[in-house]
Design a protein around this motif. Sequence first.
Motif, PDB file in Angstrom:
ATOM      1  N   ARG A 120       0.829  -1.200   0.000  1.00  8.39           N
ATOM      2  CA  ARG A 120       0.000   0.000   0.000  1.00  8.39           C
ATOM      3  C   ARG A 120       0.871   1.261   0.000  1.00  8.39           C
ATOM      4  NH1 ARG A 120      -2.518  -0.542   6.130  1.00  8.39           N
ATOM      5  NH2 ARG A 120      -0.554  -0.394   7.273  1.00  8.39           N
ATOM      6  N   TYR A 121       0.214   2.378  -0.286  1.00  8.63           N
ATOM      7  CA  TYR A 121       0.848   3.687  -0.240  1.00  8.63           C
ATOM      8  C   TYR A 121       0.166   4.503   0.860  1.00  8.63           C
ATOM      9  CZ  TYR A 121       3.116   2.655  -4.698  1.00  8.63           C
ATOM     10  OH  TYR A 121       3.880   2.082  -5.689  1.00  8.63           O
ATOM     11  N   VAL A 122       0.960   5.078   1.737  1.00 10.56           N
ATOM     12  CA  VAL A 122       0.410   5.843   2.855  1.00 10.56           C
ATOM     13  C   VAL A 122       1.061   7.220   2.919  1.00 10.56           C
ATOM     14  CG1 VAL A 122      -0.135   3.792   4.214  1.00 10.56           C
ATOM     15  CG2 VAL A 122       2.088   4.890   4.484  1.00 10.56           C
ATOM     16  N   TYR A 123       0.347   8.126   3.566  1.00 11.89           N
ATOM     17  CA  TYR A 123       0.809   9.514   3.709  1.00 11.89           C
ATOM     18  C   TYR A 123       0.866   9.855   5.189  1.00 11.89           C
ATOM     19  CZ  TYR A 123       0.529  14.659   3.652  1.00 11.89           C
ATOM     20  OH  TYR A 123       0.750  15.995   3.855  1.00 11.89           O
ATOM     21  N   ILE A 161       5.404  13.008   3.795  1.00  9.89           N
ATOM     22  CA  ILE A 161       6.008  11.917   3.046  1.00  9.89           C
ATOM     23  C   ILE A 161       4.935  10.965   2.533  1.00  9.89           C
ATOM     24  CG2 ILE A 161       6.346  10.507   5.121  1.00  9.89           C
ATOM     25  CD1 ILE A 161       8.961   9.484   3.849  1.00  9.89           C
ATOM     26  N   ILE A 162       5.162  10.438   1.348  1.00 10.73           N
ATOM     27  CA  ILE A 162       4.379   9.314   0.825  1.00 10.73           C
ATOM     28  C   ILE A 162       5.286   8.092   0.898  1.00 10.73           C
ATOM     29  CG2 ILE A 162       3.178   8.350  -1.168  1.00 10.73           C
ATOM     30  CD1 ILE A 162       2.738  11.206  -2.160  1.00 10.73           C
ATOM     31  N   LEU A 163       4.820   7.078   1.578  1.00  7.42           N
ATOM     32  CA  LEU A 163       5.604   5.861   1.739  1.00  7.42           C
ATOM     33  C   LEU A 163       4.961   4.693   1.002  1.00  7.42           C
ATOM     34  CD1 LEU A 163       6.704   5.856   5.492  1.00  7.42           C
ATOM     35  CD2 LEU A 163       8.230   5.827   3.516  1.00  7.42           C
ATOM     36  N   ALA A 223       7.910   7.509  -1.954  1.00  7.68           N
ATOM     37  CA  ALA A 223       7.367   7.588  -3.321  1.00  7.68           C
ATOM     38  C   ALA A 223       6.796   8.998  -3.492  1.00  7.68           C
ATOM     39  CB  ALA A 223       6.298   6.528  -3.529  1.00  7.68           C
ATOM     40  N   PRO A 224       7.665  10.018  -3.536  1.00  9.49           N
ATOM     41  CA  PRO A 224       7.220  11.413  -3.450  1.00  9.49           C
ATOM     42  C   PRO A 224       6.293  11.867  -4.562  1.00  9.49           C
ATOM     43  CG  PRO A 224       9.527  11.278  -4.123  1.00  9.49           C
ATOM     44  CD  PRO A 224       9.125   9.906  -3.684  1.00  9.49           C
ATOM     45  N   HIS A 225       6.335  11.213  -5.718  1.00  9.83           N
ATOM     46  CA  HIS A 225       5.547  11.674  -6.861  1.00  9.83           C
ATOM     47  C   HIS A 225       4.339  10.773  -7.157  1.00  9.83           C
ATOM     48  CE1 HIS A 225       8.868  14.382  -7.420  1.00  9.83           C
ATOM     49  NE2 HIS A 225       9.714  13.381  -7.597  1.00  9.83           N
ATOM     50  N   PHE A 226       3.996   9.891  -6.225  1.00 13.71           N
ATOM     51  CA  PHE A 226       2.932   8.927  -6.478  1.00 13.71           C
ATOM     52  C   PHE A 226       1.601   9.607  -6.793  1.00 13.71           C
ATOM     53  CE2 PHE A 226      -0.497   6.073  -5.062  1.00 13.71           C
ATOM     54  CZ  PHE A 226      -0.234   4.980  -5.872  1.00 13.71           C
ATOM     55  N   SER A 274      13.855   8.356   1.478  1.00  7.32           N
ATOM     56  CA  SER A 274      13.586   7.640   2.723  1.00  7.32           C
ATOM     57  C   SER A 274      13.471   6.158   2.394  1.00  7.32           C
ATOM     58  CB  SER A 274      12.287   8.152   3.366  1.00  7.32           C
ATOM     59  OG  SER A 274      12.027   7.477   4.582  1.00  7.32           O
ATOM     60  N   LYS A 275      14.251   5.342   3.062  1.00  7.31           N
ATOM     61  CA  LYS A 275      14.256   3.917   2.755  1.00  7.31           C
ATOM     62  C   LYS A 275      14.620   3.118   3.998  1.00  7.31           C
ATOM     63  CE  LYS A 275      16.130   0.577  -0.578  1.00  7.31           C
ATOM     64  NZ  LYS A 275      17.067   0.383  -1.729  1.00  7.31           N
ATOM     65  N   GLY A 276      13.864   2.050   4.243  1.00 10.06           N
ATOM     66  CA  GLY A 276      14.164   1.218   5.394  1.00 10.06           C
ATOM     67  C   GLY A 276      13.242   0.020   5.453  1.00 10.06           C
ATOM     68  N   PHE A 277      13.192  -0.606   6.626  1.00 14.62           N
ATOM     69  CA  PHE A 277      12.341  -1.789   6.773  1.00 14.62           C
ATOM     70  C   PHE A 277      12.093  -2.105   8.244  1.00 14.62           C
ATOM     71  CE2 PHE A 277      16.721  -3.358   6.611  1.00 14.62           C
ATOM     72  CZ  PHE A 277      16.780  -4.184   7.736  1.00 14.62           C
TER      73      PHE A 277
END
Length: 242
Positions: free
Chosen positions: A99-102, A116-118, A138-141, A164-167
């Motif tokens: 999913r994409y979240v804000y 941020i959009i993740l 995913a800044p331009h989603f 931004s990247k991680g887990f």
Amino acid sequence: MNHNKAYPLLILLVAILLISIIAKPLQAQQWQQVKNQEGIQVYTRAIPGSGIKEFKAVTTINSSLDSVLGVLNDISACPQWVYQCTQPALIQSISFGERYVYQVNDFPFPSRNRDIILHAKLNQSLTTKTITIQLQAAPHFCKNQQTTICKKVNQSKLVRIEKSKGFYLLEPIAKNKIQITWQHHMEPGGNLPNWLVNNLITDAPFYTLKKLARIVQESKYQKAKLKHNAKGLIIGFEVKSW
């Protein structure tokens, strides 16, 4: 000895040595422990090309995988446990595992808040049942989308986090005992001084995992029950009360 043949070999050895010397600083440094408190260990390390450090936090939570995933699945709960998280919203659900979240990150005054959009994507090991949730900006989603939430996101005047990247790594180590590792690197953008951001990344994982251990004990998450397919992999929730 034939010196004509030796020279190319010597040049090759010197080139390999120079490459190794140059490449060494580009490798990520070893982890340095910066906090070990209340069962939570926090580490940081320098990242090549960035003034912002990467962090890794590890703790063990006494709860089921069902309950932990219940909290992570509940987007509205983000401000209750994720450090500096405000205004969370689901942008798009691709599936249970993607999913994409804000969200808005509340930075201390006088700094401007960030948003941020993740992109979150869940994977599970068939053998160990370990779960990894990859998180990437995913800044331009929303750029070319006209949904209600995307219109709101596109109108935002906040500083958009682009890197931004991680887990999250969730490892069942015993019955009702989950080891959680959160590793992340983020560039907040704007003109924030690196020292301020690096100070925050020590607090962020510590307080986030501390609050996660508390909120996961709430009855609505304790009632959560995961649904599995024939291979034993998670495909959703059978019981969801949030």
